[in-house]
Design a protein around this motif. Structure first.
Motif, PDB file in Angstrom:
ATOM      1  N   MET A   1      86.696  81.494 -88.853  1.00 38.44           N
ATOM      2  CA  MET A   1      85.861  80.498 -88.165  1.00 38.44           C
ATOM      3  C   MET A   1      84.755  81.194 -87.371  1.00 38.44           C
ATOM      4  O   MET A   1      84.985  82.175 -86.681  1.00 38.44           O
ATOM      5  N   THR A   2      83.560  80.721 -87.504  1.00 42.15           N
ATOM      6  CA  THR A   2      82.438  81.315 -86.782  1.00 42.15           C
ATOM      7  C   THR A   2      82.584  81.027 -85.292  1.00 42.15           C
ATOM      8  O   THR A   2      83.068  79.977 -84.911  1.00 42.15           O
ATOM      9  N   GLY A 108      67.087  69.875 -91.076  1.00 42.31           N
ATOM     10  CA  GLY A 108      68.522  70.073 -90.900  1.00 42.31           C
ATOM     11  C   GLY A 108      68.896  71.520 -90.626  1.00 42.31           C
ATOM     12  O   GLY A 108      70.073  71.833 -90.479  1.00 42.31           O
ATOM     13  N   PRO A 110      68.081  75.313 -88.366  1.00 42.62           N
ATOM     14  CA  PRO A 110      67.572  75.704 -87.042  1.00 42.62           C
ATOM     15  C   PRO A 110      66.177  76.329 -87.086  1.00 42.62           C
ATOM     16  O   PRO A 110      65.899  77.241 -86.340  1.00 42.62           O
TER      17      PRO A 110
ATOM     18  N   HIS B  32      89.204  69.792 -86.361  1.00 43.84           N
ATOM     19  CA  HIS B  32      88.660  71.085 -86.771  1.00 43.84           C
ATOM     20  C   HIS B  32      89.403  71.575 -88.008  1.00 43.84           C
ATOM     21  O   HIS B  32      90.627  71.529 -88.065  1.00 43.84           O
ATOM     22  N   LYS B  79      72.108  72.905 -84.644  1.00 42.44           N
ATOM     23  CA  LYS B  79      71.845  72.852 -86.083  1.00 42.44           C
ATOM     24  C   LYS B  79      72.300  74.135 -86.780  1.00 42.44           C
ATOM     25  O   LYS B  79      72.645  74.121 -87.954  1.00 42.44           O
ATOM     26  N   ALA B  80      72.268  75.263 -86.041  1.00 43.74           N
ATOM     27  CA  ALA B  80      72.662  76.546 -86.629  1.00 43.74           C
ATOM     28  C   ALA B  80      74.141  76.544 -87.010  1.00 43.74           C
ATOM     29  O   ALA B  80      74.572  77.373 -87.811  1.00 43.74           O
ATOM     30  N   ARG B  81      74.917  75.620 -86.446  1.00 40.87           N
ATOM     31  CA  ARG B  81      76.358  75.581 -86.727  1.00 40.87           C
ATOM     32  C   ARG B  81      76.693  74.588 -87.837  1.00 40.87           C
ATOM     33  O   ARG B  81      77.853  74.443 -88.212  1.00 40.87           O
ATOM     34  N   ILE B  84      74.148  71.296 -94.272  1.00 37.69           N
ATOM     35  CA  ILE B  84      73.869  69.939 -94.739  1.00 37.69           C
ATOM     36  C   ILE B  84      73.483  69.946 -96.210  1.00 37.69           C
ATOM     37  O   ILE B  84      72.538  70.635 -96.602  1.00 37.69           O
ATOM     38  N   TYR B 108      69.128  81.331 -90.193  1.00 36.80           N
ATOM     39  CA  TYR B 108      70.396  81.206 -89.465  1.00 36.80           C
ATOM     40  C   TYR B 108      70.757  82.512 -88.757  1.00 36.80           C
ATOM     41  O   TYR B 108      70.475  83.598 -89.268  1.00 36.80           O
ATOM     42  N   PRO B 109      71.433  82.404 -87.606  1.00 35.28           N
ATOM     43  CA  PRO B 109      71.793  83.618 -86.858  1.00 35.28           C
ATOM     44  C   PRO B 109      72.885  84.459 -87.533  1.00 35.28           C
ATOM     45  O   PRO B 109      72.880  85.672 -87.413  1.00 35.28           O
ATOM     46  N   HIS B 110      73.819  83.828 -88.231  1.00 38.07           N
ATOM     47  CA  HIS B 110      74.892  84.591 -88.874  1.00 38.07           C
ATOM     48  C   HIS B 110      75.059  84.147 -90.325  1.00 38.07           C
ATOM     49  O   HIS B 110      76.059  83.535 -90.684  1.00 38.07           O
ATOM     50  N   LEU B 146      72.316  76.248-100.348  1.00 36.94           N
ATOM     51  CA  LEU B 146      71.533  76.195 -99.109  1.00 36.94           C
ATOM     52  C   LEU B 146      72.355  75.585 -97.974  1.00 36.94           C
ATOM     53  O   LEU B 146      72.159  75.911 -96.806  1.00 36.94           O
ATOM     54  N   GLY B 151      76.672  79.873 -93.155  1.00 34.45           N
ATOM     55  CA  GLY B 151      78.052  80.029 -92.703  1.00 34.45           C
ATOM     56  C   GLY B 151      78.451  78.955 -91.706  1.00 34.45           C
ATOM     57  O   GLY B 151      78.851  79.234 -90.580  1.00 34.45           O
ATOM     58  N   GLU B 153      80.081  75.897 -89.426  1.00 31.14           N
ATOM     59  CA  GLU B 153      81.398  75.479 -88.933  1.00 31.14           C
ATOM     60  C   GLU B 153      81.747  74.114 -89.487  1.00 31.14           C
ATOM     61  O   GLU B 153      82.903  73.796 -89.712  1.00 31.14           O
ATOM     62  N   ASP B 182      88.723  79.184 -95.076  1.00 30.04           N
ATOM     63  CA  ASP B 182      88.059  79.932 -94.002  1.00 30.04           C
ATOM     64  C   ASP B 182      87.956  79.126 -92.715  1.00 30.04           C
ATOM     65  O   ASP B 182      87.396  79.590 -91.724  1.00 30.04           O
ATOM     66  N   GLY B 183      88.423  77.889 -92.750  1.00 34.97           N
ATOM     67  CA  GLY B 183      88.441  77.079 -91.530  1.00 34.97           C
ATOM     68  C   GLY B 183      87.257  76.145 -91.368  1.00 34.97           C
ATOM     69  O   GLY B 183      87.078  75.545 -90.315  1.00 34.97           O
ATOM     70  N   THR B 185      85.139  72.900 -91.391  1.00 32.91           N
ATOM     71  CA  THR B 185      85.380  71.458 -91.363  1.00 32.91           C
ATOM     72  C   THR B 185      84.399  70.810 -92.337  1.00 32.91           C
ATOM     73  O   THR B 185      83.236  71.198 -92.377  1.00 32.91           O
TER      74      THR B 185
END
Lengths: 278, 306
Positions: A1-2, A108, A110, B32, B79-81, B84, B108-110, B146, B151, B153, B182-183, B185
């Motif tokens: 999980m991130t 949608g 960032p 979650h 939005k980074a999390r 879509i 994206y950051p990660h 995309l 990655g 959540e 990987d968890g 949702t």
């Protein structure tokens, strides 16, 4: 999980803006119709005008030499290039992106809106500069136009270009809200740019237009961009023919700069990634 | 009350377009790590719900929380999390698959590794192809790629496998199961009930802007709806019987038949699709009955006033 991210790294707006520019420029040159109608169009028109009116008389410089058709039309075509690469290109491009789902997808993610703007304006700067360079090369090599030799004239060219192309790009982003769909974008935007070109001294000699039409054109930025370009490329003998008998570079800065500010405000107020609840 | 311990919480969500009521008080939670399937006929309100949760649409009233944030005011860090996958896309596509993925990864950051994602959606062969030259199914895979490149959540999948061939759909299911492991949702809408059954932990069925049932996949519709059906042929005619004890019933059929084989015998447990169709059709007939009753009510009142 991130892990939960609470803050995004600083400086990413500029970094992503640069990455957008690279993407936008690449996509621009892969789009055949935009390459023809905005990128090559002024070159095509310069070629046609220079060839068709090669026997015409356009006046003389201080030494009494005739000014060729190509030399006479070059400043107008440079100004038209600014309008097409910026306003026409972006207004149509963004309207299409809004209706085909590109903007919805970006909304949608960032991606900061400012990075998207940097990408669009950067694309216009790059393609506009390439277009101007191509026009100058074609004029000099194919039609033997003598380009200015003084650094001061080139300095004027650079600031007229930068101010013009930025204003034109910003107005394009603002105008992209007007067409209701991507399909109608071309038919809504093209008449606007076409009329502007005809009344602003791009295709028709500005000084031959009736006074009232000259006054109408003076409200819009294209007339001033063309005037700025004429001041660079035409001999001093032409200055007295201008409205008010002068190149009036202060007027170029004032009116174009005003439109830049108006455009920025309009973008800030009206730009949305998507038409919500449509 | 909004439940802030879950990934998605929706309370009494309502949405009106002018006079048309698209959502009429929908409530559900997604835990979650859970995969939740939102099912329903076209125009039932699935996409409206999902687009409100993605931040694309404003709600008329009600409360929503997505990863602890109100989607109406969610910023870039929020939005980074998310990932879509929209229902459709028609971008002009003058970039290659790899260029597009690399560019979006940078937002994206990660992000996930571009090659890994290309492999996960089965587009390694097409990575240098311009997007506009892809087939419909391949484009859809780019949409999915995309959606997961950041990655996320929480992943929104709005009818993700439309246009996939059966093999591609199975491959896609494998990908989603990996994301679940990987968890991640997942909120999924789909018209393929087998897909909902294969991937979903729980499902909600939406019809006419309201949630008509919600529960784990094997509990949707209630125990009654899951009673097996025994079908057989008797003198050339189709017969069927619903029974909770199908084996006993079949044994009796055989003995009634003098110990001989029974023709055309099958024992069927209603699939999610059968149950879904039954629920939706009962809801729709119910609605008609209600409107008839309302009309009668008005008539009766008019009679009474005379």
């Amino acid at each position: 999980m991130t892990t939960t991210i609470t803050r995004l790294p600083a400086g990413r707006t500029a970094r992503l803006g640069l990455s957008r520019i690279a993407n936008e420029v690449r996509a621009y040159f892969r789009q055949g119709d935009s390459v023809f109608f905005t990128f090559l169009f002024p070159v095509v028109m310069l070629t046609i005008f220079s060839t068709a009116f090669s026997n015409g008389s356009f006046g003389t410089d201080s030494a009494g030499n005739d000014v060729s058709a190509a030399a006479y039309y070059l400043p107008g075509m440079l100004a038209a290039g600014l309008l097409l690469s910026g306003l026409q290109n972006l207004a149509i491009d963004i309207a299409i992106e809004r209706s085909d789902g590109t903007l919805k997808r970006l909304a949608g993610t960032p991606l900061p809106v400012v990075s998207y703007f940097i990408g669009k304006i950067g694309q216009v700067l790059v393609t506009g500069a390439a277009q101007a360079a191509l026009l100058l090369i074609v004029a000099a090599v194919l039609f033997g136009v003598e380009l200015p030799t003084e650094a001061g004239q080139w300095a004027t060219f650079v600031w007229v270009f930068l101010l013009g192309v930025t204003t034109s790009a910003v107005l394009g982003i603002a105008l992209s809200r007007v067409p209701r769909s991507g399909k109608s974008a071309t038919s809504v935007i093209l008449p606007i740019t076409l009329v502007l070109q005809f009344i602003s001294g791009v295709y028709l000699p500005f000084t031959q237009l009736p006074d009232w039409l000259q006054n109408v054109a003076s409200v819009f930025p294209l007339k001033w961009m063309a005037q700025g370009m004429r001041s660079v490329f035409l001999p001093d003998t032409f200055e007295s023919l201008e409205q008010g008998g002068s190149w009036d570079l202060a007027g170029v800065v004032l009116v174009t700069g005003l439109w830049l500010v108006v455009g920025l405000i309009l973008c800030r107020i009206t730009f949305r990634w998507i038409r919500k609840d449509s | 009350m909004i439940n802030s311990d879950v990934a998605v919480s929706v309370r009494d969500l309502r949405k009106r377009y002018g006079k048309f009521v698209a959502l009429d008080g929908v409530s559900f939670d997604i835990a979650h790590g859970e995969t939740f399937a939102l099912l329903g006929p076209n125009g039932a309100g699935k996409s409206t719900t999902i687009e409100i949760l993605e931040g694309y649409r404003d709600r008329t009233s009600g409360e929503t929380s997505v990863l602890g944030v109100d989607p109406g005011t969610g910023g870039l860090a929020w939005k980074a999390r998310l990932g879509i996958v929209l229902q459709s896309s028609g971008e002009s596509g003058n970039v290659t698959v790899r260029e597009q993925l690399t560019h979006f990864a940078g937002i994206y950051p990660h992000p996930r590794d571009v090659d890994e994602v290309l492999a996960a959606v089965g587009l390694e062969q097409q990575h240098k192809t311009l997007m506009r030259k892809l087939s419909g199914g391949q484009r859809r895979r780019v949409d999915v790629a995309l959606g997961i490149i950041g990655g996320p959540e929480l992943l929104f999948l709005d009818e993700p496998t439309t246009g996939f061939d059966p093999e591609a759909r199975r491959q896609f299911w494998g990908l989603i199961r990996e994301l679940k492991n990987d968890g991640t949702t997942i909120l999924l809408t789909t018209h393929y009930l087998d897909e909902a059954a294969a991937l979903g932990d729980r499902a909600g069925i939406i019809a006419g802007g309201a949630l008509i049932d919600i529960g784990t996949i094997d509990a949707i519709g209630g125990a009654e709806a899951r009673v097996p059906v025994v079908r057989w042929l008797e003198n050339g005619a189709r017969r069927e019987q619903r029974t909770a004890e199908p084996a006993t019933f079949v044994a009796r059929l055989v003995s009634d038949n003098g110990g001989r084989e029974v023709f055309g015998l099958e024992v069927v447990r209603p699939s999610l699709e059968d149950i879904y169709l039954d629920l939706v059709s009962r809801f729709e007939t119910g609605e008609r009955d209600d409107s008839l009753a309302a009309t009668h009510g008005v008539l009766n009142q008019q009679e009474a006033t005379r």
